[in-house]
Design a protein around this motif. Structure first.
Motif, short mmCIF file in Angstrom:
data_model
loop_
_atom_site.label_atom_id
_atom_site.label_comp_id
_atom_site.label_asym_id
_atom_site.label_seq_id
_atom_site.Cartn_x
_atom_site.Cartn_y
_atom_site.Cartn_z
N THR A 17 2.95 -5.10 8.30
CA THR A 17 3.46 -6.32 8.93
C THR A 17 4.99 -6.37 8.85
N SER A 56 2.87 -14.83 16.29
CA SER A 56 4.11 -14.07 16.04
C SER A 56 3.93 -12.61 16.45
N ILE A 85 7.88 -19.16 9.49
CA ILE A 85 7.78 -18.34 10.70
C ILE A 85 8.01 -19.21 11.94
N GLY A 137 0.82 -1.21 0.00
CA GLY A 137 0.00 0.00 0.00
C GLY A 137 0.85 1.26 0.00
N ARG A 145 -1.20 -17.88 7.74
CA ARG A 145 -1.80 -16.55 7.84
C ARG A 145 -3.01 -16.46 6.93
P1 FAD Z 1 0.89 -5.70 5.28
O1 FAD Z 1 2.32 -5.36 5.34
O2 FAD Z 1 0.36 -6.74 6.21
O3 FAD Z 1 0.10 -4.34 5.48
C1 FAD Z 1 -1.28 -4.30 5.60
C2 FAD Z 1 -1.64 -3.10 6.46
O4 FAD Z 1 -3.02 -2.84 6.35
C3 FAD Z 1 -1.39 -3.34 7.95
O5 FAD Z 1 -0.54 -2.33 8.45
C4 FAD Z 1 -2.76 -3.27 8.60
O6 FAD Z 1 -2.73 -2.68 9.88
C5 FAD Z 1 -3.51 -2.40 7.60
N1 FAD Z 1 -4.95 -2.58 7.58
C6 FAD Z 1 -5.64 -3.75 7.55
N2 FAD Z 1 -6.96 -3.50 7.44
C7 FAD Z 1 -7.10 -2.16 7.40
C8 FAD Z 1 -8.22 -1.30 7.27
N3 FAD Z 1 -9.45 -1.78 7.12
N4 FAD Z 1 -8.01 0.03 7.28
C9 FAD Z 1 -6.77 0.55 7.41
N5 FAD Z 1 -5.68 -0.22 7.52
C10 FAD Z 1 -5.84 -1.56 7.50
N6 FAD Z 1 8.32 -11.38 4.01
C11 FAD Z 1 9.54 -11.37 3.44
O7 FAD Z 1 9.65 -11.04 2.26
N7 FAD Z 1 10.66 -11.70 4.16
C12 FAD Z 1 10.60 -12.04 5.46
O8 FAD Z 1 11.63 -12.33 6.07
C13 FAD Z 1 9.34 -12.05 6.09
N8 FAD Z 1 9.24 -12.35 7.40
C14 FAD Z 1 8.01 -12.31 8.01
C15 FAD Z 1 7.94 -12.63 9.35
C16 FAD Z 1 6.73 -12.61 10.00
C17 FAD Z 1 6.66 -12.95 11.46
C18 FAD Z 1 5.55 -12.28 9.27
C19 FAD Z 1 4.21 -12.26 9.96
C20 FAD Z 1 5.61 -11.95 7.92
C21 FAD Z 1 6.84 -11.98 7.28
N9 FAD Z 1 6.97 -11.69 5.92
C22 FAD Z 1 8.19 -11.71 5.32
C23 FAD Z 1 5.77 -11.41 5.09
C24 FAD Z 1 5.60 -9.91 4.86
O9 FAD Z 1 5.58 -9.24 6.08
C25 FAD Z 1 4.31 -9.67 4.08
O10 FAD Z 1 4.31 -10.44 2.90
C26 FAD Z 1 4.15 -8.20 3.69
O11 FAD Z 1 4.15 -7.38 4.83
C27 FAD Z 1 2.84 -8.02 2.91
O12 FAD Z 1 2.63 -6.66 2.64
P2 FAD Z 1 1.16 -6.12 2.41
O13 FAD Z 1 1.30 -4.71 1.98
O14 FAD Z 1 0.39 -7.04 1.57
O15 FAD Z 1 0.44 -6.18 3.84
#
Ligand code: FAD
Length: 463
Positions: A42, A160, A181, A17, A267
């Motif tokens: 995340t 986690s 994880i 985002g 997840r």
């Molecule tokens: P996210 O980063 O999850 O962001 C989504 C955001 O939306 C969140 O901040 C949430 O609060 C917000 N949100 C949700 N609903 C709403 C709403 N209705 N209104 C407003 N805000 C909202 N990936 C790697 O590449 N390498 C790694 O080493 C790795 N390690 C990880 C370790 C752990 C413990 C975890 C849990 C994940 C790990 N990942 C790793 C995966 C990685 O974190 C995710 O793939 C990545 O963050 C996905 O990005 P995203 O933008 O899809 O969502």
């Protein structure tokens, strides 16, 4: 200029985002972005970044042990969990600040609020009590840990999310799960001195990886004292009689007294309560948003990217999908995300780095493959006395000699996988590896000096 408040509104301030919002705003679009928790999502707040910081913290135990073989006397090191948490929190806040600043500097409007859809162009900011309209909307709400509500005693367990902020380091922990994880946290806690048991229902940890990596890491983990229970699951968790700890029972009849139980059982996409179904955004069986090749949902002006679409749950993938959205929508250059040959790492100890097909996947797809495999004691282990092994493996298609997969278990395997991915993406052949001069003395030189195949798999038969 359209009649909408914004050209683009992004729900979710995580990896995908933030990237989409920042780049669209820097191209002159009027952009708003809502985040209900903390900008960075995340990855920055409770994923990749704090996890890697914990990995570094946990590795010092082995460094201190190994130092003795190189002439150092280091005494008895003591770890301070609270100090680690404080340092981690400071770094996360710094990064969150950079994310906010990057968005502000690009001209995007930030909203610290949950956002839900009212109709296909209208978003309600629940905390702020405002409603805004946008021509295009991106849903990038990520995912959350599977809650496993059926487990008796679930409320006593952590995921986690909580593992990053435990008030005290537990003396013992039971981790349920066999994915990256679960495995990474097992190694982190072990390195910090916690007595760790991993319980996983499958026959081997890390089901999507090459079998040599899975078995090699399993052995390395058990050799150093992590207990791994396979083909078993936790059945219930209760408070111990003295209320100081927990008792967990497994389906196979194990009873464990531990301080903490962590569930790392996959997840789920974050789609409930967003108002998606009411406006016709299609979800799949897991609740993930269904998108076409350009990340467009079933409602034409609404896009979804990152973990919420459950394609490949990794930060660089979410960022790449955001950049493809920008190309497609704002640069008149339709670009579908490329999910092929994604390199990945497991930050265990030893580490895993991998890209491309596993031996099993390649054998199912190709008639004739060659496997080049080396297992050796890394140079550092000669003086440290550590009994660890490094493993490197190339999966090669016999006819065209193309390298289909590269798999490493050992120090810095993640760093190596990143570089190997460039070559594999460019269609490298085994002959290119053979023509490449080694860097000596390194572990990775083994990758270019495995001249003869260890074995061959023809029509599924190994010879
Ligand atoms: P996210 O980063 O999850 O962001 C989504 C955001 O939306 C969140 O901040 C949430 O609060 C917000 N949100 C949700 N609903 C709403 C709403 N209705 N209104 C407003 N805000 C909202 N990936 C790697 O590449 N390498 C790694 O080493 C790795 N390690 C990880 C370790 C752990 C413990 C975890 C849990 C994940 C790990 N990942 C790793 C995966 C990685 O974190 C995710 O793939 C990545 O963050 C996905 O990005 P995203 O933008 O899809 O969502």
């Amino acid at each position: 200029m359209s009649d909408f408040d914004f050209d683009l509104f992004v729900i979710g301030g995580g990896s995908g985002g933030v990237r989409a919002a920042r780049v669209a705003a820097s191209l002159g679009r009027r952009v708003g972005i809502a985040e209900e928790h903390r900008f960075g999502g995340t990855c920055v707040i409770r994923g990749c970044v704090p996890k890697k910081l914990f990995v570094y913290a946990s590795q010092y135990r082995e460094h201190f042990d190994d130092a003795v073989g190189f002439g150092w006397d280091v005494g008895s090191p003591i770890h301070n969990w609270r100090r680690l948490l404080n340092a981690k929190d400071a770094e996360i806040s710094r990064l969150e600040g950079l994310y906010r600043k990057g968005l502000e500097n690009s001209g995007a409007a930030l909203f610290d609020s949950r956002a839900v859809l009212v109709d296909q162009h209208t978003v309600r900011l629940t905390k702020l009590g405002e409603t805004i309209t946008a021509e295009t909307i991106i849903i990038a709400t990520g995912g959350f840990p599977n809650e496993f509500p059926a487990l008796a005693g679930r409320q006593l367990c952590i995921s986690s999310n909580e593992a990053f902020d435990l008030p005290e380091l537990p003396r013992s922990i039971l981790i349920a799960g066999g994915g990256y994880i679960a495995v990474e946290f097992a190694n982190i806690f072990h390195g910090l001195g916690v007595d760790v048991t991993l319980v996983y229902r499958g026959t081997e940890i890390l089901s999507r990886f090459d079998h040599d990596l899975r078995q090699g890491l399993h052995k390395a983990m058990t050799d150093k004292g992590i207990k791994v229970l396979l083909t078993d699951v936790i059945e219930h968790v209760t408070q111990s009689a003295d209320s100081k700890g927990l008792v967990a029972s497994t389906a196979e009849g194990q009873t464990l007294s531990i301080d903490c139980v962590m569930l790392a059982l996959g997840r789920r996409p974050n789609t409930s309560g967003l108002g998606l179904e009411a406006i016709g955004v299609k979800l799949d069986k897991k609740g993930a948003i269904v998108v076409d090749q350009y990340s467009r949902t079933s409602v034409t002006n609404i896009f979804a990217l990152g973990d919420v679409t459950d394609r490949v749950q990794l930060t660089p993938v979410a960022v790449h999908e955001a950049m493809c959205f920008i190309e497609t929508e704002y640069k008149n250059n339709p670009t579908a995300p490329d999910h092929d040959l994604i390199a990945t790492a497991v930050f265990s100890q030893p580490e895993i780095g991998t890209v491309g097909l596993s031996e099993k996947e390649a054998a199912a797809l190709y008639e004739d493959i060659e496997i080049y495999r080396a297992e050796f004691r890394p140079m550092k282990a000669t003086l440290s006395g550590r009994g660890e092994k490094t493993m490197m493996k190339l999966v090669v298609e016999s006819k065209a000699r193309r390298v289909l997969g590269a798999h490493i278990l050992g120090h810095d395997a993640g760093e190596m996988a990143q570089l190997l991915a460039i070559s594999l993406k460019a269609g490298v052949t085994k002959d290119d590896f053979d023509r490449t001069m080694a860097v000596h003395p390194t572990a990775s030189e083994e990758l270019v000096t495995m001249y003869a195949p260890s074995y061959r798999i023809k029509n599924g038969e190994r010879s």
